[in-house]
Design an enzyme around this catalytic site. Structure first.
Site, PDB file in Angstrom:
ATOM      1  N   CYS A  20       0.848  -1.195   0.000  1.00 47.61           N
ATOM      2  CA  CYS A  20       0.000   0.000   0.000  1.00 47.61           C
ATOM      3  C   CYS A  20       0.883   1.244   0.000  1.00 47.61           C
ATOM      4  O   CYS A  20       2.114   1.149   0.032  1.00 47.61           O
ATOM      5  CB  CYS A  20      -0.941   0.007   1.207  1.00 47.61           C
ATOM      6  SG  CYS A  20      -0.086   0.248   2.779  1.00 47.61           S
ATOM      7  N   CYS A  23       3.742   1.782   2.428  1.00 46.91           N
ATOM      8  CA  CYS A  23       5.023   1.124   2.128  1.00 46.91           C
ATOM      9  C   CYS A  23       5.895   2.031   1.260  1.00 46.91           C
ATOM     10  O   CYS A  23       7.078   2.257   1.546  1.00 46.91           O
ATOM     11  CB  CYS A  23       4.790  -0.199   1.399  1.00 46.91           C
ATOM     12  SG  CYS A  23       3.846  -1.422   2.317  1.00 46.91           S
ATOM     13  N   CYS A  87      41.286 -20.878 -21.443  1.00 40.29           N
ATOM     14  CA  CYS A  87      41.708 -21.590 -20.233  1.00 40.29           C
ATOM     15  C   CYS A  87      40.944 -21.063 -19.027  1.00 40.29           C
ATOM     16  O   CYS A  87      40.147 -20.131 -19.143  1.00 40.29           O
ATOM     17  CB  CYS A  87      43.217 -21.439 -20.002  1.00 40.29           C
ATOM     18  SG  CYS A  87      43.675 -19.716 -19.663  1.00 40.29           S
ATOM     19  N   CYS A  90      40.852 -17.382 -18.246  1.00 39.75           N
ATOM     20  CA  CYS A  90      39.903 -16.556 -19.011  1.00 39.75           C
ATOM     21  C   CYS A  90      38.571 -16.454 -18.274  1.00 39.75           C
ATOM     22  O   CYS A  90      38.017 -15.364 -18.093  1.00 39.75           O
ATOM     23  CB  CYS A  90      39.665 -17.148 -20.403  1.00 39.75           C
ATOM     24  SG  CYS A  90      41.129 -17.198 -21.451  1.00 39.75           S
ATOM     25  N   ASP A 503       8.037  28.760 -31.897  1.00 36.48           N
ATOM     26  CA  ASP A 503       9.140  29.143 -32.767  1.00 36.48           C
ATOM     27  C   ASP A 503       8.651  28.980 -34.209  1.00 36.48           C
ATOM     28  O   ASP A 503       7.828  28.099 -34.487  1.00 36.48           O
ATOM     29  CB  ASP A 503      10.346  28.234 -32.505  1.00 36.48           C
ATOM     30  CG  ASP A 503      11.504  28.553 -33.418  1.00 36.48           C
ATOM     31  OD1 ASP A 503      11.921  29.716 -33.446  1.00 36.48           O
ATOM     32  OD2 ASP A 503      11.971  27.636 -34.120  1.00 36.48           O
ATOM     33  N   ASP A 706      16.674  27.078 -29.295  1.00 36.14           N
ATOM     34  CA  ASP A 706      15.417  27.143 -28.542  1.00 36.14           C
ATOM     35  C   ASP A 706      15.569  26.558 -27.135  1.00 36.14           C
ATOM     36  O   ASP A 706      14.678  26.727 -26.300  1.00 36.14           O
ATOM     37  CB  ASP A 706      14.313  26.361 -29.269  1.00 36.14           C
ATOM     38  CG  ASP A 706      13.971  26.953 -30.621  1.00 36.14           C
ATOM     39  OD1 ASP A 706      13.986  28.197 -30.726  1.00 36.14           O
ATOM     40  OD2 ASP A 706      13.693  26.191 -31.561  1.00 36.14           O
TER      41      ASP A 706
END
Length: 807
Positions: A20, A23, A87, A90, A503, A706
């Site tokens: 609710c 919370c 390997c 990696c 504009d 602008d």
């Protein structure tokens, strides 16, 4: 995904466990008390938008604080195919590298299967980030493909779970309902079998409902109380536990022989929990529909792409497309990502992005937008933007942020709900005491029923859902129309607009010069071909307009044998041994060319605000060409609609006054509302003047110049076809550039706010009217539970009406 904004970072977290508005309010308060953290928690979206200073707090600190409050942060898992490992070093390198990333809780890399599993927090880190990190480590990673039909979202699982729990709870509660109906003050012809009337039978049925189905209410109540707050779970747990515990005591007394008849309320607790679970199920269904806008946008995305690899076509998931890939798109297919055509020609339906219903012709070097539809012709394109950088991904991000943000009106509701629960608990205690000691002295049952009814009817779910559900539906509907609100506060603020400042170039007009008139003095079509050919090497916008006109007229353009630009005046060129001169009066007079026959036309075009260009061949005047930035077809209607609504419309431009007034007259803007010859740095000043006159101003523009005016306006609206800077500075983006959407945005804002006020009224009405009715004993607890569940569903349903309303 975490994004940087100067010294701050922003992210969105998916929060689990909220029931609710108390919370969401609690989480928001606690996070905002952290140094350098600014949080906004949305109950209906189950998201937290967090901005934080990484010098004062980390994302891990924030997640940890949420979890300490008793809530969860949703994690997801992705499986990757990893290539290039040789390997164990990696795999270890990749695992360590990923584990150090923010938002990744666990990374497991398997060398033998060349795959990896990564658990991560969406909003903090994305799959694209994970793949990019693996790439930086020197390896390649791709997402393992799953059948989309088999993938279930978190929401779908939640809805199914709520449905199953309701069915289970209803089956166990139905026998208890029969016992209640059998004890009604009037005979309704319904009675429960004798074995169900047995207190121990009722105890078994009610216990399963109370502690299995209702367990989430206990855990939620514990979290809230342990953090010194109270939410809906506290009310439900208190009310049902009181009824259940009293019934257990009565059962034990009956069993021991201390009383002849047990006064049981097992049905009250069980039916209450069942009704609340039903309400939560309906609420989850309805909330799922409020996010339809995002779902629909996601459905627009292409799923696969045909990529050229080593000269061969390879079909791959769109997530694996990388910038620079060459992609083949056949007729009927979606453009996978944003890019540029490098081979072929076609027409593309861009209506889902621009709103323009007519397909757009595309050829080499033309840009294409991801998820638009290739109508005819096979093209090869190069990928320019992929993943989260595409236009559609940007639109989805804006809509998600808008739906997750809070309007100012919601903060008022959050404050009220934050103190509401403790007040209700106090009222319930007072109600119990009044009934037990004054109204019906010594009778536990009556006092218990009245206090339980108070606790249940007052659950503030509806109050917490009143605003966010409307914001979600309203912003979603705007997105469908091509109107993107950046946040709930802008959706709310748009309704107050009293003046719209437009504009001119690129907003009212197309922003691209076009040839509007060609007046022949003594020339022929072949002469016009020579003039257009002379302009071929020019980069001037007016030359581009002449070239575009020549293409429309199907003129065969040639390369000029010589070309020279006369700065500020025009050009001189040679085509097929003819000397071509194109430019101003001054240029013609300097070259000794008689322009008397053209003077009347020149003045007429200039009075209309058009740029008139003279063209001469072999020292003889042949044409007067009028060029203008044409007004958009929808501008006049859009301005008329705004004026009908009582909104003042103004125009601002850097053009000369004569041109400005000509355009204003064409679209219906009064001369006194025209601001001409305004320098870019002074555009914001014009907005300020209108604001100083007491008006709420919306500025609409598309260019970089602008941006300051868009930022200072009460509501900044950017044309979606404009620059990224303008769109970033604005509060609302009009994706297709259609000015009629300004009126639509204002009307949508008004309708959404009216919908919110209706929701808040009904939420307050249920609680304010329900509490006194329950307190005086006129509302049975199970009826209160049904009313409380109905209040939440009715609020969400009212929000969904926005989808159908005519705007």
């Amino acid at each position: 995904m975490v994004t940087d904004d100067k010294d701050r970072k922003q992210t969105q977290l998916d929060i689990t466990g909220m029931t609710c508005s108390a919370c969401s309010t609690r989480i928001e308060k606690v996070l905002n008390k952290m140094d350098g953290v600014d949080a906004n928690v949305n109950l209906s979206m189950e998201k937290a938008s967090v901005s934080f200073d990484e010098n004062q707090a980390t994302i891990h600190d924030i997640i940890d604080r949420v979890q300490k409050l008793g809530y969860g942060v949703q994690e997801e898992k992705v499986e990757l195919d990893i290539r290039g490992m040789t390997c164990a070093a990696c795999s270890t390198r990749i695992e360590k590298g990923l584990s150090k990333m923010e938002g990744i809780s666990e990374a497991n890399i398997n060398l033998a299967t060349e795959s990896g599993t990564v658990e991560y927090t969406p909003g903090v880190v994305s799959v694209d980030d994970v793949i990019e990190k693996v790439k930086k480590l020197g390896y390649e990673a791709v997402v393992k493909q799953e059948d989309q039909d088999d993938k279930e979202s978190h929401k779908e699982k939640e809805i199914r779970h709520r449905r199953n729990m309701f069915i289970f709870s209803a089956i166990l509660s139905f026998p208890l309902l029969l016992t209640m109906l059998g004890h009604m003050p009037f005979d309704i012809g319904v009675s429960a079998p004798a074995f169900i009337e047995n207190p121990w039978t009722q105890f078994v049925l009610a216990t399963v409902v109370q502690f299995y189905v209702g367990w989430p209410f206990y855990t939620g109540a514990y979290r809230a109380l342990s953090n010194k707050s109270a939410n809906m779970d506290v009310l439900v747990a208190l009310g049902t536990s009181a009824a259940y515990s009293y019934s257990v005591v009565q059962t034990l007394l009956w069993q021991s022989g201390a009383i002849m008849h047990a006064e049981l309320y097992f049905e009250t607790s069980a039916i209450l929990i069942t009704l609340i679970i039903l309400g939560k199920y309906f609420e989850a269904l309805a909330k799922g529909r409020t996010t339809a806008a995002i779902t629909n946008l996601l459905k627009l995305q292409a799923k696969e792409a045909t990529v050229l690899r080593d000269g061969k076509e390879e079909r791959i998931p769109v997530e694996q497309v990388q910038v620079g890939d060459y992609i083949v798109v056949k007729p009927g297919e979606k453009i996978p990502v944003d890019g540029q055509v490098i081979q072929g020609s076609t027409s593309i339906d861009e209506s889902m992005i621009t709103g323009e219903s007519i397909p757009v012709d595309k050829g080499e070097e033309d840009p294409v937008i991801g998820s638009t539809i290739n109508k005819n012709g096979t093209i090869t394109m190069v990928a320019k933007k992929v993943g989260k950088d595409t236009a559609l991904a940007g639109i989805i991000k804006i809509v998600e942020e808008a739906q997750g943000s809070k309007a100012p009106i919601q903060r008022m509701a959050d404050k009220i709900s934050g103190i509401f629960v403790p007040i209700v608990v106090a009222i319930a205690i007072v109600t119990f005491l009044v009934w037990f000691f004054m109204v019906d002295p010594g009778v536990w049952g009556s006092a218990l029923e009245a206090s339980i009814a108070v606790l249940v009817i007052a659950c503030p779910c509806a109050l917490g859902l009143a605003t966010p559900t409307s914001i979600m539906v309203g912003s979603g509907r705007g997105a469908e129309k091509g109107i993107l609100f950046k946040g709930g506060e802008y959706l709310e603020g748009t309704q107050e607009i009293e003046a719209v400042l437009l504009d001119k170039t690129g907003t009212i007009t197309e922003g691209k010069p076009r040839v509007t008139n060609v007046e022949t003095i003594s020339g022929s079509k072949d002469d016009l071909t020579l003039v257009a050919s002379a302009e071929k090497r020019s980069e001037h916008p007016l030359a581009e307009a002449v070239m575009a006109y020549a293409t429309e007229q199907n003129l065969e353009i040639e390369d000029p044998t010589s070309f020279e630009a006369v700065s500020g005046h025009g050009i001189e060129a040679s085509v097929r041994e003819h000397q071509i001169l194109i430019g101003t009066r001054k240029l013609m007079i300097e070259k000794g060319i008689n322009i008397e026959l053209a003077e009347e036309k020149l003045q007429a075009f200039e009075k209309e605000g058009k740029t008139a260009v003279l063209a001469a061949i072999d020292s003889e005047l042949r044409f007067v060409i009028a060029i203008a930035d044409t007004v958009k077809t929808t501008s006049k209607e859009a301005i008329k609609n705004l004026q009908k609504s009582g909104i003042g419309v103004y125009m601002m431009t850097g053009d000369n006054t004569r041109t400005a007034k000509a355009v204003a007259k064409e679209v219906g803007i009064p001369e006194e509302n025209v601001f001409a010859e305004v320098l870019p740095e002074h555009k914001a000043d014009q907005v300020k003047k209108l604001q100083d006159a007491g008006k709420k101003v919306a500025m609409v523009g598309d260019g970089i110049n602008d941006a300051p005016a868009l930022a200072i306006a009460d509501i900044g609206m950017a044309i979606g076809t404009g620059t990224d800077v303008a769109i970033e500075a604005a509060d609302v983006t009009l994706v297709g550039g259609d000015l009629t959407n300004i009126s639509y945005a204002i009307k949508l804002s008004k309708k959404t706010m009216r919908n919110i006020r209706q929701n808040l009224f009904w939420a307050f009405f249920y609680n304010s009217m329900g509490i006194p009715v329950a307190a005086i004993g006129l509302l049975a607890p199970w009826v209160a539970g049904a009313a409380m569940a109905f209040s939440s569903v009715s609020v969400v349903s009212n929000s969904l009406r926005l989808k159908k309303q005519k705007i």
